[in-house]
Design a protein around this motif. Structure first.
Motif, PDB file in Angstrom:
ATOM      1  N   GLY A  49       0.644  -1.312   0.079  1.00 15.57           N
ATOM      2  CA  GLY A  49      -0.085  -0.131   0.089  1.00 15.57           C
ATOM      3  C   GLY A  49       1.058   1.166  -0.093  1.00 15.57           C
ATOM      4  O   GLY A  49       2.222   1.237  -0.571  1.00 15.57           O
ATOM      5  N   LYS A  50       0.414   2.325   0.706  1.00 16.98           N
ATOM      6  CA  LYS A  50       1.043   3.569   0.904  1.00 16.98           C
ATOM      7  C   LYS A  50       1.514   3.753   1.977  1.00 16.98           C
ATOM      8  O   LYS A  50       1.525   4.795   2.826  1.00 16.98           O
ATOM      9  CB  LYS A  50       0.106   4.677   0.363  1.00 16.98           C
ATOM     10  CG  LYS A  50      -0.539   4.554  -0.987  1.00 16.98           C
ATOM     11  CD  LYS A  50      -1.574   5.718  -1.242  1.00 16.98           C
ATOM     12  CE  LYS A  50      -2.038   5.562  -2.640  1.00 16.98           C
ATOM     13  NZ  LYS A  50      -3.175   6.500  -2.799  1.00 16.98           N
ATOM     14  N   ALA A  51       1.964   2.480   2.653  1.00 14.20           N
ATOM     15  CA  ALA A  51       2.620   2.801   3.915  1.00 14.20           C
ATOM     16  C   ALA A  51       4.098   3.667   4.050  1.00 14.20           C
ATOM     17  O   ALA A  51       4.740   3.929   3.259  1.00 14.20           O
ATOM     18  CB  ALA A  51       3.153   1.229   4.391  1.00 14.20           C
ATOM     19  N   VAL A  52       4.110   4.074   5.048  1.00 18.99           N
ATOM     20  CA  VAL A  52       5.277   5.173   5.219  1.00 18.99           C
ATOM     21  C   VAL A  52       6.462   4.129   5.729  1.00 18.99           C
ATOM     22  O   VAL A  52       7.543   4.312   5.395  1.00 18.99           O
ATOM     23  CB  VAL A  52       4.986   5.900   6.713  1.00 18.99           C
ATOM     24  CG1 VAL A  52       6.232   6.841   6.817  1.00 18.99           C
ATOM     25  CG2 VAL A  52       3.886   6.855   6.397  1.00 18.99           C
ATOM     26  N   GLY A  53       6.275   3.049   6.254  1.00 20.46           N
ATOM     27  CA  GLY A  53       7.376   2.097   6.748  1.00 20.46           C
ATOM     28  C   GLY A  53       6.475   0.635   7.242  1.00 20.46           C
ATOM     29  O   GLY A  53       5.345   0.712   7.603  1.00 20.46           O
ATOM     30  N   LEU A  54       7.170  -0.032   7.823  1.00 22.44           N
ATOM     31  CA  LEU A  54       6.843  -1.453   8.226  1.00 22.44           C
ATOM     32  C   LEU A  54       6.806  -1.095   9.798  1.00 22.44           C
ATOM     33  O   LEU A  54       7.607  -0.834  10.539  1.00 22.44           O
ATOM     34  CB  LEU A  54       7.826  -2.365   8.308  1.00 22.44           C
ATOM     35  CG  LEU A  54       7.663  -3.929   8.863  1.00 22.44           C
ATOM     36  CD1 LEU A  54       6.207  -4.327   7.979  1.00 22.44           C
ATOM     37  CD2 LEU A  54       8.835  -4.801   8.475  1.00 22.44           C
ATOM     38  N   GLU A  61      -3.794   8.884  12.412  1.00 21.62           N
ATOM     39  CA  GLU A  61      -3.162   8.760  11.065  1.00 21.62           C
ATOM     40  C   GLU A  61      -2.167   9.695  10.627  1.00 21.62           C
ATOM     41  O   GLU A  61      -2.831  10.880  10.717  1.00 21.62           O
ATOM     42  CB  GLU A  61      -4.270   8.331  10.390  1.00 21.62           C
ATOM     43  CG  GLU A  61      -3.725   7.692   8.854  1.00 21.62           C
ATOM     44  CD  GLU A  61      -3.254   6.235   9.062  1.00 21.62           C
ATOM     45  OE1 GLU A  61      -2.148   5.937   8.533  1.00 21.62           O
ATOM     46  OE2 GLU A  61      -3.475   5.527  10.068  1.00 21.62           O
ATOM     47  N   GLY A  62      -1.090   9.424  10.438  1.00 25.45           N
ATOM     48  CA  GLY A  62      -0.177  10.472   9.733  1.00 25.45           C
ATOM     49  C   GLY A  62       0.674  11.246  10.845  1.00 25.45           C
ATOM     50  O   GLY A  62       1.473  12.029  10.360  1.00 25.45           O
ATOM     51  N   ASN A  63       0.526  10.899  12.066  1.00 27.94           N
ATOM     52  CA  ASN A  63       1.325  11.654  13.014  1.00 27.94           C
ATOM     53  C   ASN A  63       2.625  10.445  13.249  1.00 27.94           C
ATOM     54  O   ASN A  63       2.543   9.548  13.683  1.00 27.94           O
ATOM     55  CB  ASN A  63       0.350  11.572  14.310  1.00 27.94           C
ATOM     56  CG  ASN A  63       1.268  12.084  15.627  1.00 27.94           C
ATOM     57  OD1 ASN A  63       2.383  12.657  15.243  1.00 27.94           O
ATOM     58  ND2 ASN A  63       0.726  12.459  16.584  1.00 27.94           N
ATOM     59  N   TYR A  67       4.047   6.871  15.722  1.00 28.09           N
ATOM     60  CA  TYR A  67       4.030   5.629  14.587  1.00 28.09           C
ATOM     61  C   TYR A  67       5.369   4.514  14.867  1.00 28.09           C
ATOM     62  O   TYR A  67       6.527   5.324  15.227  1.00 28.09           O
ATOM     63  CB  TYR A  67       4.557   6.206  13.313  1.00 28.09           C
ATOM     64  CG  TYR A  67       4.314   5.022  12.121  1.00 28.09           C
ATOM     65  CD1 TYR A  67       3.392   4.503  11.857  1.00 28.09           C
ATOM     66  CD2 TYR A  67       5.597   4.650  11.434  1.00 28.09           C
ATOM     67  CE1 TYR A  67       3.485   3.465  10.565  1.00 28.09           C
ATOM     68  CE2 TYR A  67       5.836   3.657  10.559  1.00 28.09           C
ATOM     69  CZ  TYR A  67       4.579   3.010  10.547  1.00 28.09           C
ATOM     70  OH  TYR A  67       4.748   2.070   9.302  1.00 28.09           O
ATOM     71  N   ILE A  68       5.213   3.561  15.409  1.00 26.12           N
ATOM     72  CA  ILE A  68       6.272   2.600  15.496  1.00 26.12           C
ATOM     73  C   ILE A  68       6.714   2.164  14.282  1.00 26.12           C
ATOM     74  O   ILE A  68       6.156   1.367  13.675  1.00 26.12           O
ATOM     75  CB  ILE A  68       5.839   1.482  16.642  1.00 26.12           C
ATOM     76  CG1 ILE A  68       5.185   1.899  17.733  1.00 26.12           C
ATOM     77  CG2 ILE A  68       6.904   0.531  16.845  1.00 26.12           C
ATOM     78  CD1 ILE A  68       4.623   0.954  18.748  1.00 26.12           C
ATOM     79  N   ASN A  69       8.032   2.354  13.801  1.00 25.86           N
ATOM     80  CA  ASN A  69       8.543   2.226  12.620  1.00 25.86           C
ATOM     81  C   ASN A  69       9.545   1.025  12.806  1.00 25.86           C
ATOM     82  O   ASN A  69      10.756   1.191  13.059  1.00 25.86           O
ATOM     83  CB  ASN A  69       9.379   3.313  12.108  1.00 25.86           C
ATOM     84  CG  ASN A  69       9.666   3.099  10.528  1.00 25.86           C
ATOM     85  OD1 ASN A  69       9.496   2.133   9.992  1.00 25.86           O
ATOM     86  ND2 ASN A  69       9.879   4.063  10.022  1.00 25.86           N
ATOM     87  N   ILE A  70       9.144  -0.177  12.772  1.00 27.43           N
ATOM     88  CA  ILE A  70       9.938  -1.378  12.660  1.00 27.43           C
ATOM     89  C   ILE A  70      10.989  -1.409  11.863  1.00 27.43           C
ATOM     90  O   ILE A  70      12.035  -2.082  11.742  1.00 27.43           O
ATOM     91  CB  ILE A  70       9.167  -2.741  13.093  1.00 27.43           C
ATOM     92  CG1 ILE A  70       8.100  -2.652  13.917  1.00 27.43           C
ATOM     93  CG2 ILE A  70       9.843  -3.837  12.891  1.00 27.43           C
ATOM     94  CD1 ILE A  70       8.685  -2.667  15.324  1.00 27.43           C
ATOM     95  N   GLY A  71      10.469  -1.175  10.489  1.00 26.28           N
ATOM     96  CA  GLY A  71      11.253  -1.031   9.234  1.00 26.28           C
ATOM     97  C   GLY A  71      12.374  -0.233   9.524  1.00 26.28           C
ATOM     98  O   GLY A  71      13.623  -0.598   8.994  1.00 26.28           O
ATOM     99  N   SER A  72      12.510   1.018  10.119  1.00 26.50           N
ATOM    100  CA  SER A  72      13.717   1.686  10.553  1.00 26.50           C
ATOM    101  C   SER A  72      14.713   0.875  11.325  1.00 26.50           C
ATOM    102  O   SER A  72      15.849   0.929  10.986  1.00 26.50           O
ATOM    103  CB  SER A  72      13.156   3.104  10.974  1.00 26.50           C
ATOM    104  OG  SER A  72      14.307   3.857  11.447  1.00 26.50           O
ATOM    105  N   PHE A  73      13.994   0.128  12.068  1.00 25.45           N
ATOM    106  CA  PHE A  73      14.915  -0.479  13.290  1.00 25.45           C
ATOM    107  C   PHE A  73      15.702  -1.604  12.425  1.00 25.45           C
ATOM    108  O   PHE A  73      17.013  -2.030  12.748  1.00 25.45           O
ATOM    109  CB  PHE A  73      14.039  -1.198  14.490  1.00 25.45           C
ATOM    110  CG  PHE A  73      14.714  -1.965  15.157  1.00 25.45           C
ATOM    111  CD1 PHE A  73      15.737  -1.361  16.156  1.00 25.45           C
ATOM    112  CD2 PHE A  73      14.659  -3.160  15.348  1.00 25.45           C
ATOM    113  CE1 PHE A  73      16.453  -2.181  16.835  1.00 25.45           C
ATOM    114  CE2 PHE A  73      15.387  -4.187  16.063  1.00 25.45           C
ATOM    115  CZ  PHE A  73      16.395  -3.627  16.881  1.00 25.45           C
TER     116      PHE A  73
END
Length: 142
Positions: A49-54, A61-63, A67-73
């Motif tokens: 989809g249009k996800a910011v990350g995993l 929404e959008g804050n 947002y817990i960004n597991i992809g960044s980790f």
């Protein structure tokens, strides 16, 4: 005073450390760019989809603050592993080889240890006669 400082700077170990640090900083930038440009988009795409990350959105929404960004980790973890592998194979291995040719062992296996029966410290060298922590006599190891 300056002669001692010059002698300190001209020691081989200081030069090796300085070159290693500069090399590590250069590789850090290169690997960070690879992680940001290649790994992170792949991880973001895995969510679809249009996800910011995993990850998961905990608040509105959008804050980005909630947002817990597991992809960044995961990207940072991959960055760390690649960076440490580069440091090991391009700096540590050649340094170990060079020092071995000089007859010095670096980054070797630690010696055998024993446990103190009095204070239960587990890191006493096997040949120790007294405990470094409580001072008790140690039994002889045959």
């Amino acid at each position: 005073m300056f002669r001692g400082f010059k002698n300190f700077l001209m020691r081989g170990d200081v030069i090796v450390v300085a070159v290693g640090l500069v090399t590590a900083l250069a590789f850090s930038t290169l690997i960070k760019a690879f992680t940001d440009s290649v790994i992170n988009p792949i991880i973001a795409r895995l969510q679809g989809g249009k996800a910011v990350g995993l990850g998961w959105q905990l608040g509105q929404e959008g804050n980005n603050a909630t947002y817990i960004n597991i992809g960044s980790f995961i990207g940072a973890l991959i960055y760390f592993i690649i960076f440490m592998a580069v440091i090991y194979f391009l700096i540590v291995m050649p340094y170990k080889y060079t020092q071995a040719r000089r007859g010095a062992e670096v980054f070797g296996e630690p010696g055998p240890v024993k446990t103190c029966p009095e204070c239960l410290a587990e890191d006493l060298p096997e040949a120790a006669r007294k405990c470094r922590y409580c001072g008790s006599d140690q039994p002889r190891v045959e």
